[in-house]
Design a protein around this motif. Structure first.
Motif, PDB file in Angstrom:
ATOM      1  N   THR C 674     -26.697 -14.301 -17.195  1.00 24.15           N
ATOM      2  CA  THR C 674     -26.003 -14.296 -15.963  1.00 24.15           C
ATOM      3  C   THR C 674     -25.095 -15.697 -15.862  1.00 24.15           C
ATOM      4  OG1 THR C 674     -27.577 -15.255 -14.619  1.00 24.15           O
ATOM      5  CG2 THR C 674     -27.274 -12.792 -14.641  1.00 24.15           C
ATOM      6  N   GLY C 675     -25.518 -16.711 -16.497  1.00 19.30           N
ATOM      7  CA  GLY C 675     -25.044 -17.884 -16.318  1.00 19.30           C
ATOM      8  C   GLY C 675     -25.601 -18.602 -15.200  1.00 19.30           C
ATOM      9  N   HIS C 676     -26.260 -18.423 -14.393  1.00 16.57           N
ATOM     10  CA  HIS C 676     -26.729 -19.061 -13.066  1.00 16.57           C
ATOM     11  C   HIS C 676     -27.896 -19.746 -13.577  1.00 16.57           C
ATOM     12  CE1 HIS C 676     -24.228 -17.321 -10.075  1.00 16.57           C
ATOM     13  NE2 HIS C 676     -24.511 -16.283 -10.513  1.00 16.57           N
ATOM     14  N   LEU C 677     -28.213 -20.814 -13.146  1.00 20.33           N
ATOM     15  CA  LEU C 677     -29.156 -21.626 -13.564  1.00 20.33           C
ATOM     16  C   LEU C 677     -30.574 -21.191 -13.062  1.00 20.33           C
ATOM     17  CD1 LEU C 677     -30.235 -24.134 -14.934  1.00 20.33           C
ATOM     18  CD2 LEU C 677     -30.011 -25.389 -12.988  1.00 20.33           C
ATOM     19  N   GLN C 678     -30.226 -20.801 -11.598  1.00 20.72           N
ATOM     20  CA  GLN C 678     -31.671 -20.143 -10.973  1.00 20.72           C
ATOM     21  C   GLN C 678     -32.119 -19.039 -11.830  1.00 20.72           C
ATOM     22  OE1 GLN C 678     -29.157 -21.490  -9.287  1.00 20.72           O
ATOM     23  NE2 GLN C 678     -29.755 -22.816  -7.821  1.00 20.72           N
ATOM     24  N   SER C 679     -31.214 -18.282 -12.334  1.00 26.30           N
ATOM     25  CA  SER C 679     -31.702 -16.813 -12.796  1.00 26.30           C
ATOM     26  C   SER C 679     -32.813 -17.315 -14.059  1.00 26.30           C
ATOM     27  CB  SER C 679     -30.519 -15.810 -13.116  1.00 26.30           C
ATOM     28  OG  SER C 679     -29.666 -16.386 -13.681  1.00 26.30           O
ATOM     29  N   TYR C 680     -32.146 -18.254 -14.952  1.00 30.19           N
ATOM     30  CA  TYR C 680     -32.899 -18.723 -16.001  1.00 30.19           C
ATOM     31  C   TYR C 680     -34.286 -19.191 -15.428  1.00 30.19           C
ATOM     32  CZ  TYR C 680     -28.473 -18.137 -18.575  1.00 30.19           C
ATOM     33  OH  TYR C 680     -27.458 -17.590 -19.101  1.00 30.19           O
ATOM     34  N   LEU C 681     -34.185 -19.959 -14.541  1.00 30.20           N
ATOM     35  CA  LEU C 681     -35.381 -20.400 -13.993  1.00 30.20           C
ATOM     36  C   LEU C 681     -36.487 -19.273 -13.302  1.00 30.20           C
ATOM     37  CD1 LEU C 681     -34.284 -23.551 -11.801  1.00 30.20           C
ATOM     38  CD2 LEU C 681     -35.672 -23.496 -13.721  1.00 30.20           C
ATOM     39  N   LEU C 682     -35.966 -18.441 -12.912  1.00 34.48           N
ATOM     40  CA  LEU C 682     -36.477 -17.176 -12.261  1.00 34.48           C
ATOM     41  C   LEU C 682     -36.947 -16.337 -13.819  1.00 34.48           C
ATOM     42  CD1 LEU C 682     -37.277 -15.047 -10.273  1.00 34.48           C
ATOM     43  CD2 LEU C 682     -35.189 -13.792 -10.919  1.00 34.48           C
ATOM     44  N   TYR C 683     -36.474 -16.145 -14.767  1.00 30.58           N
ATOM     45  CA  TYR C 683     -37.152 -15.932 -15.963  1.00 30.58           C
ATOM     46  C   TYR C 683     -38.215 -16.563 -16.612  1.00 30.58           C
ATOM     47  CZ  TYR C 683     -32.679 -13.532 -16.384  1.00 30.58           C
ATOM     48  OH  TYR C 683     -31.246 -12.489 -16.277  1.00 30.58           O
ATOM     49  N   MET C 684     -38.201 -17.934 -16.315  1.00 30.93           N
ATOM     50  CA  MET C 684     -39.298 -18.507 -16.919  1.00 30.93           C
ATOM     51  C   MET C 684     -40.407 -18.418 -15.944  1.00 30.93           C
ATOM     52  SD  MET C 684     -37.789 -22.315 -18.256  1.00 30.93           S
ATOM     53  CE  MET C 684     -36.000 -22.513 -18.028  1.00 30.93           C
ATOM     54  N   PHE C 685     -40.113 -18.612 -14.764  1.00 30.85           N
ATOM     55  CA  PHE C 685     -41.080 -18.157 -13.712  1.00 30.85           C
ATOM     56  C   PHE C 685     -41.973 -17.005 -13.740  1.00 30.85           C
ATOM     57  CE2 PHE C 685     -42.373 -17.197  -9.305  1.00 30.85           C
ATOM     58  CZ  PHE C 685     -43.439 -18.037  -9.126  1.00 30.85           C
ATOM     59  N   ILE C 686     -41.070 -15.949 -13.985  1.00 31.80           N
ATOM     60  CA  ILE C 686     -41.783 -14.694 -14.300  1.00 31.80           C
ATOM     61  C   ILE C 686     -42.752 -14.684 -15.542  1.00 31.80           C
ATOM     62  CG2 ILE C 686     -41.213 -12.189 -15.021  1.00 31.80           C
ATOM     63  CD1 ILE C 686     -38.789 -12.334 -13.088  1.00 31.80           C
ATOM     64  N   ALA C 687     -41.954 -15.358 -16.615  1.00 29.82           N
ATOM     65  CA  ALA C 687     -42.508 -15.187 -17.856  1.00 29.82           C
ATOM     66  C   ALA C 687     -44.039 -16.152 -17.808  1.00 29.82           C
ATOM     67  CB  ALA C 687     -41.830 -16.177 -18.864  1.00 29.82           C
ATOM     68  N   LEU C 688     -44.047 -17.228 -17.073  1.00 30.13           N
ATOM     69  CA  LEU C 688     -45.172 -18.026 -16.830  1.00 30.13           C
ATOM     70  C   LEU C 688     -46.357 -17.140 -15.953  1.00 30.13           C
ATOM     71  CD1 LEU C 688     -45.779 -20.736 -17.246  1.00 30.13           C
ATOM     72  CD2 LEU C 688     -45.231 -21.362 -15.171  1.00 30.13           C
ATOM     73  N   ILE C 689     -45.713 -16.360 -14.889  1.00 27.14           N
ATOM     74  CA  ILE C 689     -46.711 -15.552 -14.326  1.00 27.14           C
ATOM     75  C   ILE C 689     -47.544 -14.645 -15.242  1.00 27.14           C
ATOM     76  CG2 ILE C 689     -46.822 -14.055 -12.404  1.00 27.14           C
ATOM     77  CD1 ILE C 689     -45.261 -15.718 -11.033  1.00 27.14           C
ATOM     78  N   LEU C 690     -46.504 -13.936 -16.157  1.00 24.14           N
ATOM     79  CA  LEU C 690     -47.169 -12.899 -16.737  1.00 24.14           C
ATOM     80  C   LEU C 690     -47.989 -13.385 -17.709  1.00 24.14           C
ATOM     81  CD1 LEU C 690     -43.667 -10.521 -17.505  1.00 24.14           C
ATOM     82  CD2 LEU C 690     -45.801 -10.119 -16.080  1.00 24.14           C
TER      83      LEU C 690
END
Lengths: 223, 318, 696
Positions: C674-690
């Motif tokens: 998407t280009g938004h920094l927040q969404s990349y952070l979200l991906y990382m967050f989800i990955a971490l949780i998973l």
């Protein structure tokens, strides 16, 4: 009397000769030639029946042999020749699949039939009748007959395809059980004869109505 | 010593039989065709007269042609005659059978064909190119069909060596009677008709551009060159008939080296080849020439039948 | 003392050193060594050009000769050379291992490399003042070096490094004439395809190393018995695809007909002659050395791929009228023939029938050598034609047999050899392949018994079609009348280009007439791979080959040649006897009533292949368009335009859907970018949780 081995051998050779006629049918485009080849094929089939009958003492098959030669090698070709004369179409021009490809497909069909038939013979699923060696050829004949009906458009070729299929059926019947009971056999013969006649009349009518005997036009009947 | 005598006598006989009898076979075919057409026809020895006359005549070389054109007749002649050393005619085994087997024979035919096709292109005319294009295209189906048909017999005999095939089959003639051999025979017969340029594939007696195949390539040849090529193609037909005759009916062929055996072998061979020649003449007389683009369909029949022969043999076995 | 190991050691260093020296020194004399064009100032020109040319290719010649020596020493004495380059790398030692298999391939590469290096002296003259020669020299040497090391590498990491190096130098070599758009396109296609291949190879080596716990080839060999069969199957397919792309088997062949013609002709000779063989080397190494013996169906799969390559390669070659593309398609065909031998050997090996496997493997490997010789010869011949006429289109050629007599004679020998005509080398290896396949009658498995006759049939078809194709290639290019002014004013190339062709032509004859002695050199290879069992192939005196298991079917090329020559003389003698001295008279041929024969009356290459196009119309799907413009009268056409197009089945039905699939997938995945920094952070967050949830 001949020994079983030479009878077997002659049966196999006859079966392969029948297969060659089927291939020649696939390779040609003249309707008259189809019919002539079909006649030769049926004659050879009759010979198979004669060999089975005399070789294994199953004399009731002789009746079937006489019927085969009489009906399929003489009567039906005669009728088909008449039809071809009447509708004045002597050549197959358009194909659903061209001849070269058709030949290759038929070759593959024979290979398939062989590889299906071989294990059945080896495993002796049926009583080990010596005749059963021609089972692969008979399966191949049935498939080639069906294939002719698929690949060709002329109504006459459809008939020849159907008859080839029926010849294959007869051969397989012979190979599995020395032929079906006589009454069934006779029934089938009359069926075939009548079917050929009726189909002939149909072809003639189709030709009258549509000015063509290509089965493609039959699609129009649904409207 | 007797080994040497055997080698020399049989090899020379072998060469002489093919060299000298090949024109006769062509003569027989022509005579039979003439009789079937209610003509009297030329004498059966006419091809010999033709050849000697051509050998004496001057050669007219196309000014456009190169050395390939001049070498080709000799190469074709030589390679065809080399095949004559390998294919048993009156006796088996031929002394030089170890030089090459059936694969070699088929590829030696290809050598001759390759050079004739090049010579066709060398003249720079339209006809030459037409002939070589058609010849090579048809050969691309003929050659595999032939190979498969012959392989079927080879596998039966358990050898690719022609002499060994013929010897083994002549000792146990029953093993020839096999369903797949019927297929191979039909295939090989069609191949013979096609490969030697006979009706319904090609017409050896015409120079009509629409139908020519083999004749178009050699259109510019004359005199001695033409004699070499004509003789070579007569030998080719002869060798093909010898192949069919001895592979499918090896009866009578000499298997021991004695005068009587060789005489019987020669007699049997002449009878077999004459029968085949008459058969070829019958096919030629009873068929019309096929259109060029129908020919591949006929050849495809040969190819598929030969392939099935081999596969059937592989699957069913002996 | 000069004992064998130290000689081999020296040869290895000369091999590497020669190439490296050329790579290092050649650019020194140049101011801008890596600029692509070199039309620059006069002072760098003549002298340095000559220096680069002689030094660069001379060093390559020396290096490849020492490679040849090394290979022959291993093959004849049987003592392998083993070197450890470095002990301290994380992936184990980078080792060089010249075992018989490696030695054979090294020998083929070096032999052709030496010949082509000589040819390059003359050929590179064409680039004088036009292109940067130093660049060519560097790439050329790098290419030969990497190829040589690929086959002698004893460690997967080293193998992959030089494999990539080889791919990259090839990429730059294809791109050498970068001002042509076709070259650039070909290079891109090549690099994409070859990297897909490398990816599969990496997977394969990782799978192998997973059990072996080492990247050393030796450990692969020792641990293969412990691999589960599913992993083995996976490795089989990875190798088939990875090496198959490099060797250009159908359906991975699409880069090959683009890339080979685009490179300079000396490089195309190497690419077609030996580079694609590195793929064969890889397959033989993995299937016979690491994984042997595999199940029989592997062999049938290889056989199927081989048959498809052979038939389709030659069919597409027939439709070409670009001389180098035509040859490139024939490389696909010949790779198919090689793989038929390899596939048959795999089938026999899986049934434990080693004598038969030996015959089949010898057939394949001998064809590797033979194909290198005649395809090298043909590409060099094509290079001479191209440099003499500046066109690769055979429709514009013709009549060259008179302008380039030597080139055409050599090309004819190559054409005869590739058409498998006796007594040349192609015939011997094709004969062996036929024999090997027919020996399949000894295997009683039904699927093998169906597969073998079909392979035989299609091999026969391939041989006949190849002959047709080379009648076309030779006949249209060299015979008849010149079809353009290029062809009319062509001149024979310099002797430095003719001699290498002569050497290769001689090699074709030698390998054809004396196959026995050459095949005995292959024995250590088959002994190494298949064990020391007796071969079903016997080499008799006078170099004749016999296979006792197929009822003593045999061939004796030497005697055959003697008889052929003797019987060719016979008609001369007969002629003298019957008609005296030959009277000859030159005359114009009949030109259908016109004044004289015009080049335009000749058959064209397109016309020549028309019947084949019709017979195999199901494969070609040819569409043509005719446009006739009439002047005054309909009988005299003014202009006729004929356009013909054949369809490549694989590009249309395999690569095109795949490409659009990849593009569609990429488009879909792009949504997460998407280009938004927040969404990349979200991906990382989800990955971490998973990860925390599932990877406890």
């Amino acid at each position: 009397m001949f020994d079983a081995q030479s009878i077997n051998l002659s049966l196999e050779i006859l079966a392969v000769a029948i297969l060659v006629t089927a291939f020649l049918i696939v390779s040609s485009r003249s309707l008259l030639f189809y019919v002539r080849l079909f006649s030769v094929q049926s004659f050879l089939l009759g010979l198979v029946a004669v060999v089975v009958a005399t070789g294994f003492g199953e004399f009731h098959i002789l009746v079937a042999a006489v019927l085969t030669i009489g009906v399929k090698a003489i009567a039906i070709p005669y009728v088909l020749n008449k039809i071809i004369d009447r509708i004045k179409v002597h050549k197959e021009i358009e194909f659903n699949l061209n001849i070269t490809t058709s030949l290759l497909v038929c070759g593959l069909l024979v290979i398939l039939a062989d590889s299906v038939g071989k294990p059945i013979i080896d495993a002796q699923v049926m009583h080990a009748l010596p005749v059963s060696k021609v089972l692969p050829e008979s399966i191949a004949m049935m498939m080639i007959g069906l294939f002719i009906m698929l690949a060709r458009k002329q109504a006459v070729s459809q008939i020849v395809g159907l008859l080839t299929l029926e010849n294959g059926l007869f051969l397989s019947g012979l190979s599995i059980t020395y032929g079906m009971p006589l009454i069934v056999e006779i029934g089938i013969f009359f069926d075939i004869l009548v079917a050929a006649l009726i189909l002939g009349v149909f072809v003639f009518r189709i030709n009258e109505t549509f000015d063509t005997v290509s089965v493609d036009t039959l699609r129009r009947l649904k409207d | 010593m007797s080994e040497f005598v055997y080698t020399a006598v049989v090899s020379i006989l072998q060469l002489l039989v093919v060299l000298l009898l090949a024109p006769l076979a062509t003569g027989i075919i022509r005579k039979t065709k003439a009789r079937l057409q209610n003509r009297r026809g030329a004498s059966v020895v006419q091809p010999y007269y033709d050849l000697t006359k051509l050998f004496k005549k001057e050669v007219v070389l196309p000014s456009t042609a190169s050395w390939i054109f001049r070498f080709t007749p000799y190469i074709v002649f030589g390679s065809t005659l080399a095949i004559a050393l390998l294919v048993p005619t009156i006796a088996t085994p031929v002394p030089f059978h170890w030089i090459g087997d059936i694969i070699t024979v088929i590829y030696l035919f290809a050598v001759g064909r390759f050079f004739v096709a090049l010579a066709g292109l060398d003249t720079g005319t339209a006809f030459g190119g037409l002939g070589s294009s058609r010849e090579m295209s048809l050969a691309s189906i003929i050659e595999p069909a032939m190979m498969l048909a012959v392989f079927t017999v080879a596998v039966t005999a358990g050898s690719t060596d022609l002499s060994i095939i013929v010897s083994r089959l002549s000792f146990t003639p029953v093993s020839i009677i096999h369903p797949s051999h019927l297929l191979a025979f039909v295939g090989l017969f069609i191949v013979t008709i096609a490969e030697t340029g006979r009706i319904p594939v090609d017409n050896p007696a015409t120079h009509l551009e629409l139908t020519m195949i083999h004749e178009a390539m050699i259109l510019e040849y004359s005199g001695r060159y033409l004699a070499c090529i004509e003789w070579a193609s007569q030998m080719k037909l002869f060798v093909f008939m010898a192949l069919i005759a001895n592979m499918f009916m090896p009866l009578g062929i000499a298997t021991s080296f004695s005068f009587v055996a060789l005489a019987i072998g020669l007699g049997a061979f002449i009878v077999k080849v004459s029968i085949l020649a008459i058969l070829v003449a019958l096919v030629e007389s009873s068929n019309a020439k096929l259109r060029l683009f129908r020919v591949p369909e006929l050849l495809m029949v040969a190819f598929v039948l030969s392939l099935l022969a081999l596969i059937l043999y592989f699957i069913i076995g002996s | 003392m000069l004992d064998l190991p130290s000689l081999q050691f020296m040869a290895f260093h000369l091999l590497v050193g020669g190439y490296v020296l050329a790579i290092l020194i050649a650019p020194l004399r140049d101011r801008k060594p890596f600029s692509r064009t070199n039309t620059s100032e006069g002072n760098t020109s003549q002298q340095s050009f000559l220096f680069v040319r002689y030094f660069g290719f001379g060093a390559a010649l020396l290096a490849s000769l020492s490679g040849l020596f090394l290979s022959m020493s291993v093959l004849t004495t049987g003592s392998a050379l083993h070197l450890d380059l470095q002990q301290t790398l994380p992936f184990g030692s980078l080792s060089i291992n010249v075992d018989p298999l490696a030695a054979f391939f090294l020998g083929v590469i070096s032999l052709l490399g030496a010949v082509v290096s000589v040819y390059s002296f003359g050929y590179s003259g064409e680039y004088a003042g036009r292109k940067n020669l130093s660049l060519l020299v560097v790439l050329y040497n790098l290419f030969l070096l990497s190829m040589s090391i690929v086959v002698i590498a004893g460690n997967a990491v080293l193998f992959l490094i030089v494999w990539e190096l080889m791919s990259l130098t090839t990429f730059f070599l294809i791109n050498y004439e970068h001002e042509q758009r076709a070259s650039r396109k070909a290079a891109i296609l090549y690099i994409v395809m070859t990297h897909i291949g490398t990816a599969f190879l990496i997977v394969m080596f990782l799978l192998l190393a997973g059990t072996a716990h080492s990247f050393d080839f030796q450990s692969f060999r020792n641990s293969s018995a412990q691999l589960p069969s599913s992993i083995k199957t996976l490795i089989f397919f990875c190798a088939l695809i990875g090496f198959g792309i490099k060797s250009g088997v159908v359906p991975f062949h699409i880069w090959l007909p683009e890339a080979h013609p685009a490179a300079p002709s000396n490089v195309s000779a190497l690419m077609s002659g030996v580079m694609i063989k590195t793929g064969i080397y890889g397959m033989v190494r993995v299937y016979f050395d690491f994984l042997a013996p595999g199940p029989a169906w592997w062999g049938i799969v290889v056989l199927a791929v081989a048959v498809a390559s052979a038939v389709l390669g030659v069919l597409y070659a027939l439709m070409e009228h670009d001389l180098k593309r035509l040859l490139a398609f024939h490389s696909i065909e010949n790779i198919g023939i090689i793989l038929m031998g390899v596939g048959a050997a795999m089938i026999f090996m899986s049934y434990g029938n080693m004598p038969l496997a030996t015959v089949a493997l010898i057939a394949g490997l001998y064809h590797v050598l033979n194909h290198a010789m005649f395809k090298g010869l043909l590409f060099l011949g094509a290079g001479s034609v191209v440099s003499a006429t500046h066109t690769r289109n055979i429709e514009e050629l013709g009549g060259l047999v008179k302008k380039l007599p030597w080139t055409s004679a050599f090309f004819l020998i190559g054409a005869l050899a590739i058409s498998a005509l006796p007594p040349l080398n192609g015939f011997v290896s094709e004969w062996l392949t036929f024999q090997a396949l027919l020996l399949g009658f000894n295997i009683s498995d039904l699927s093998v018994r169906v597969a073998i006759p079909i392979a035989v049939a299609l091999l026969a078809l391939t041989g006949a079609l190849a002959a047709a194709c080379f009648v076309k290639a030779f006949g249209i290019t060299f015979l008849g009348l010149p079809r353009s002014s290029h062809a009319e004013h062509a001149h024979e190339p310099p002797r430095s280009m003719l001699v290498p062709m002569g050497v290769l032509a001689f090699a074709c004859i030698l390998l054809g007439v004396f196959p026995g002695s050459m095949i005995s050199i292959l024995t250590p290879v088959t002994t190494f791979l298949l064990g020391g069992s007796a071969s079903a192939l016997e080499v008799l005196n006078l170099g004749s080959l016999t296979i006792p298991q197929s009822g003593a079917g045999g061939v004796s090329p030497l005697t055959l040649v003697i008889f052929l020559v003797a019987l060719t003389v016979l008609p001369l003698v007969l002629g003298l006897l019957l008609g005296g001295k030959l009277q000859k008279r030159a005359a114009m041929v009949w030109a259908c009533g016109l004044e004289k024969v015009e080049p335009r009356m000749q058959y064209t290459a397109t016309g020549f292949s028309k019947p084949i196009r019709m017979i195999f119309s199901n494969i070609f799907h040819a569409t043509h368009e005719i446009e006739i413009s009439e002047a005054a009268s309909p009988f005299f056409k003014q202009q006729l335009r004929y356009e013909l197009e054949t369809e490549s089945v694989f590009e249309k039905y395999f690569y095109e859907p795949m490409r659009s699939g990849v593009v569609a997938a990429a488009k879909f995945i792009r949504r997460i970018q998407t280009g938004h920094l927040q969404s990349y952070l979200l991906y990382m967050f989800i990955a971490l949780i998973l990860l925390l949830m599932f990877a406890r």
